[in-house]
Write a protein that holds these residues in place. Structure first.
Motif, short mmCIF file in Angstrom:
data_model
loop_
_atom_site.label_atom_id
_atom_site.label_comp_id
_atom_site.label_asym_id
_atom_site.label_seq_id
_atom_site.Cartn_x
_atom_site.Cartn_y
_atom_site.Cartn_z
N SER A 60 -13.72 10.70 -45.06
CA SER A 60 -12.98 10.01 -43.99
C SER A 60 -13.76 10.05 -42.68
O SER A 60 -13.94 9.01 -42.02
CB SER A 60 -11.62 10.66 -43.81
OG SER A 60 -10.94 10.09 -42.72
N SER A 61 -14.23 11.22 -42.29
CA SER A 61 -14.95 11.34 -41.02
C SER A 61 -16.29 10.62 -41.08
O SER A 61 -16.71 9.99 -40.10
CB SER A 61 -15.16 12.81 -40.66
OG SER A 61 -15.88 13.49 -41.67
N ASP A 62 -16.95 10.69 -42.22
CA ASP A 62 -18.25 10.04 -42.35
C ASP A 62 -18.11 8.52 -42.32
O ASP A 62 -18.92 7.82 -41.71
CB ASP A 62 -18.92 10.47 -43.66
CG ASP A 62 -20.31 9.90 -43.82
OD1 ASP A 62 -21.17 10.18 -42.95
OD2 ASP A 62 -20.56 9.17 -44.80
N SER A 63 -17.08 8.00 -42.96
CA SER A 63 -16.84 6.55 -42.96
C SER A 63 -16.58 6.04 -41.55
O SER A 63 -17.14 5.02 -41.11
CB SER A 63 -15.66 6.22 -43.87
OG SER A 63 -15.37 4.85 -43.81
N GLU A 64 -15.72 6.75 -40.80
CA GLU A 64 -15.44 6.35 -39.43
C GLU A 64 -16.69 6.48 -38.56
O GLU A 64 -16.97 5.61 -37.72
CB GLU A 64 -14.30 7.18 -38.85
CG GLU A 64 -13.88 6.74 -37.46
CD GLU A 64 -12.74 7.57 -36.89
OE1 GLU A 64 -12.43 7.39 -35.69
OE2 GLU A 64 -12.17 8.40 -37.62
N TRP A 65 -17.45 7.55 -38.76
CA TRP A 65 -18.68 7.76 -37.99
C TRP A 65 -19.68 6.64 -38.21
O TRP A 65 -20.27 6.11 -37.26
CB TRP A 65 -19.30 9.10 -38.36
CG TRP A 65 -20.57 9.42 -37.63
CD1 TRP A 65 -20.69 10.02 -36.41
CD2 TRP A 65 -21.91 9.14 -38.06
NE1 TRP A 65 -22.01 10.15 -36.05
CE2 TRP A 65 -22.79 9.61 -37.05
CE3 TRP A 65 -22.44 8.55 -39.20
CZ2 TRP A 65 -24.16 9.49 -37.15
CZ3 TRP A 65 -23.81 8.42 -39.31
CH2 TRP A 65 -24.67 8.89 -38.29
N ARG A 66 -19.84 6.23 -39.46
CA ARG A 66 -20.79 5.15 -39.76
C ARG A 66 -20.31 3.82 -39.20
O ARG A 66 -21.11 3.00 -38.72
CB ARG A 66 -21.01 5.06 -41.27
CG ARG A 66 -21.89 6.19 -41.81
CD ARG A 66 -22.29 5.93 -43.25
NE ARG A 66 -21.17 6.06 -44.16
CZ ARG A 66 -21.17 5.61 -45.41
NH1 ARG A 66 -22.21 4.94 -45.87
NH2 ARG A 66 -20.12 5.79 -46.19
N SER A 67 -18.99 3.60 -39.24
CA SER A 67 -18.44 2.36 -38.69
C SER A 67 -18.68 2.29 -37.18
O SER A 67 -19.09 1.24 -36.65
CB SER A 67 -16.94 2.29 -38.99
OG SER A 67 -16.37 1.15 -38.39
N THR B 58 -26.01 12.16 -51.43
CA THR B 58 -25.44 12.51 -52.74
C THR B 58 -23.92 12.55 -52.65
O THR B 58 -23.22 12.06 -53.54
CB THR B 58 -25.97 13.88 -53.20
OG1 THR B 58 -27.39 13.81 -53.35
CG2 THR B 58 -25.35 14.27 -54.54
N ILE B 59 -23.41 13.13 -51.57
CA ILE B 59 -21.95 13.20 -51.39
C ILE B 59 -21.37 11.80 -51.19
O ILE B 59 -20.32 11.46 -51.73
CB ILE B 59 -21.59 14.09 -50.20
CG1 ILE B 59 -22.24 15.47 -50.33
CG2 ILE B 59 -20.07 14.24 -50.09
CD1 ILE B 59 -22.05 16.37 -49.12
N ARG B 60 -22.08 10.97 -50.43
CA ARG B 60 -21.60 9.61 -50.15
C ARG B 60 -21.56 8.74 -51.40
O ARG B 60 -20.61 7.99 -51.63
CB ARG B 60 -22.50 8.94 -49.11
CG ARG B 60 -22.33 9.42 -47.70
CD ARG B 60 -23.41 8.83 -46.82
NE ARG B 60 -23.26 9.20 -45.42
CZ ARG B 60 -24.24 9.12 -44.52
NH1 ARG B 60 -25.44 8.66 -44.89
NH2 ARG B 60 -24.03 9.46 -43.27
N ASP C 224 -17.21 14.13 -32.00
CA ASP C 224 -16.14 14.88 -32.65
C ASP C 224 -16.22 14.76 -34.17
O ASP C 224 -16.03 15.74 -34.91
CB ASP C 224 -14.77 14.39 -32.18
CG ASP C 224 -14.50 14.71 -30.72
OD1 ASP C 224 -15.15 15.64 -30.19
OD2 ASP C 224 -13.65 14.02 -30.11
N LEU C 225 -16.50 13.55 -34.63
CA LEU C 225 -16.60 13.32 -36.08
C LEU C 225 -17.78 14.07 -36.68
O LEU C 225 -17.71 14.55 -37.82
CB LEU C 225 -16.73 11.82 -36.36
CG LEU C 225 -15.49 10.98 -36.07
CD1 LEU C 225 -15.82 9.49 -36.13
CD2 LEU C 225 -14.37 11.31 -37.08
N GLU C 226 -18.89 14.17 -35.94
CA GLU C 226 -20.06 14.90 -36.43
C GLU C 226 -19.74 16.37 -36.64
O GLU C 226 -20.22 16.99 -37.60
CB GLU C 226 -21.22 14.75 -35.45
CG GLU C 226 -21.91 13.38 -35.52
CD GLU C 226 -23.00 13.24 -34.48
OE1 GLU C 226 -23.19 14.18 -33.68
OE2 GLU C 226 -23.66 12.19 -34.46
#
Length: 420
Positions: A33-40, A6-8, A90-92
């Motif tokens: 920002s952290s989620d985008s980098e984590w998924r990448s 939902t947030i994404r 770290d991103l998690e």
């Protein structure tokens, strides 16, 4: 907590929700920002692992320089995967912290407002009492009758604590028993959970980390004094899955509760805002399709008690800026205190939708062959004792300084009709 997807997928809706709740939208930007980098990095590691698996099958068939080159290349791939894994960890941490600090989404019927001044009165019951003498404050009545002892409460525990004596203590016990007996008649099962709770329980209901500074922490044992019975009751079902026919589940409990009341003038005169207070709580675990209808029923359960006590009250629908962190919709029920002509909150009735259940991992199975889903949780005070006690003392006071015992409480006080 909210569903990550939902947030994404609806970041602007979340951003506006945070603004409506007077929250800083920076937390959303940190998450995105952290989620985008984590998924990448997750996608990159998946590709690298696929390459490594394919090449690991080929290497034994190679010879000489070709083999050495591939082994060296795979070492570099392994190092890249390792570095990515470390960064992802770290991103998690950043992402999970953001998720835990994003509040619930208000229901469409909740008014948008900045603070309590924009709450909406939706119902009033009873007439304010008119006196032919000057009414006293509840603490004046309590001290004159020797049923509330502030000085000795402070002596034992400090500012923000008090001691009930004689008929004061007996009246408190009568109220608790009346509340619990009424809730049993309404269909609730009484429980008596622990007074101390762990961090996982507080996280489950949304008090941690949001309200960590307002709770009493037992550092040596890494435990907390419960801020409300909602916490231990709700988390009795942490990590459990129910069958559809087990719902709804209705629990009620009496517990003492503890709050530091940081920055909230805990030294306010009387027993309106104190550090330790008794409260009877109602908690419902329900099917998601029914929760907003059940909220009205829950509110009715609390109102039934107040009406039986003969106290004038009003019901407020809280605006977005005044709702608690985990609520999607909340009613406050306030009792009238005539000495200062003020309203005292004695109950909050809230629907948390799946916000708490998602944090505490409480689910149900819609059908035996279907995947489990998160239940909806609701809770309501039924009631908080100090403000109910204050309202009774002020509304039932007599000119001679005595207090009439509400009729429904007399059987719990050995038939006593007058406190004097």
């Amino acid at each position: 907590m909210l569903d990550v997807n939902t947030i994404r997928t609806q970041p602007e809706m979340i951003r506006q929700m945070l603004i409506n709740r007077n929250k800083d939208a920076e937390i959303l930007d940190r998450f995105l920002s952290s989620d985008s980098e984590w998924r990448s990095l997750t996608d990159e590691n998946n590709r690298l692992r696929k390459v490594r698996n394919e090449v690991s099958v080929q290497i034994p068939k190679m010879k000489g320089e070709e083999k050495e080159a591939k082994v060296l290349e795979m070492r570099e791939v392994a190092e890249r995967i390792k570095n990515n894994d470390a960064r992802m960890a770290d991103l998690e941490i950043i992402r999970d912290d953001c998720i835990l600090n994003i509040p619930n989404i208000p229901h469409a019927s909740v008014p948008i407002g900045k603070d309590s001044s924009e709450n909406v009165v939706v119902f009033e019951h009873g007439q304010k009492r008119k006196f032919d003498f000057t009414p006293k404050q509840h603490w004046e009545i309590g001290e004159a009758l020797d049923i509330i002892d502030f000085d000795r409460g402070v002596k034992v525990a400090g500012s923000g604590f008090y001691c009930l004596k004689g008929d004061g203590a007996r009246l408190e016990r009568a109220l608790i028993n009346f509340f619990l007996d009424t809730h049993a008649e309404q269909g609730y099962t009484e429980v008596f959970p622990p007074v101390v709770v762990n961090k996982a329980a507080l996280t489950g209901t949304g008090q941690y980390p949001n309200l960590k500074d307002d709770m009493y922490y037992l550092e040596k044992d890494e435990m907390f004094l419960n801020p409300t019975a909602e916490v231990p009751i709700t988390n009795l079902f942490m990590d459990e899955i129910f069958e559809k026919d087990q719902l709804p589940i209705l629990y009620t409990a009496y517990l003492p509760s503890f709050r530091r009341e940081v920055g909230k003038h805990a030294d306010t005169k009387g027993i309106i805002r104190v550090h330790e207070f008794n409260k009877v709580e109602m908690v419902r675990f329900v099917h998601p399709d029914t929760s907003y209808d059940v909220l009205e029923v829950l509110r009715g359960d609390a109102e039934e008690i107040i009406a039986a006590l003969g106290l004038p009250y009003r019901v407020l629908l809280l605006c977005t800026g005044d709702m608690s962190f985990a609520c999607s919709k909340c009613y406050d029920i306030e009792l009238h205190a005539p000495a200062n002509d003020v309203w005292l909150e004695a109950s909050s009735c809230s629907n948390f939708t799946d916000f708490q259940a998602r944090r505490a991992r409480i689910k149900f199975r819609p059908e035996p062959h279907l995947k489990s889903e998160f239940i909806h949780t609701l809770n309501g005070s039924g009631l908080a004792l100090p403000r109910t006690m204050a309202a009774i003392l002020e509304n039932y006071q007599n000119e001679d300084g005595t207090v009439t015992v509400p009729e429904v409480l007399r059987k719990y006080m050995g038939g006593k009709e007058i406190i004097g």
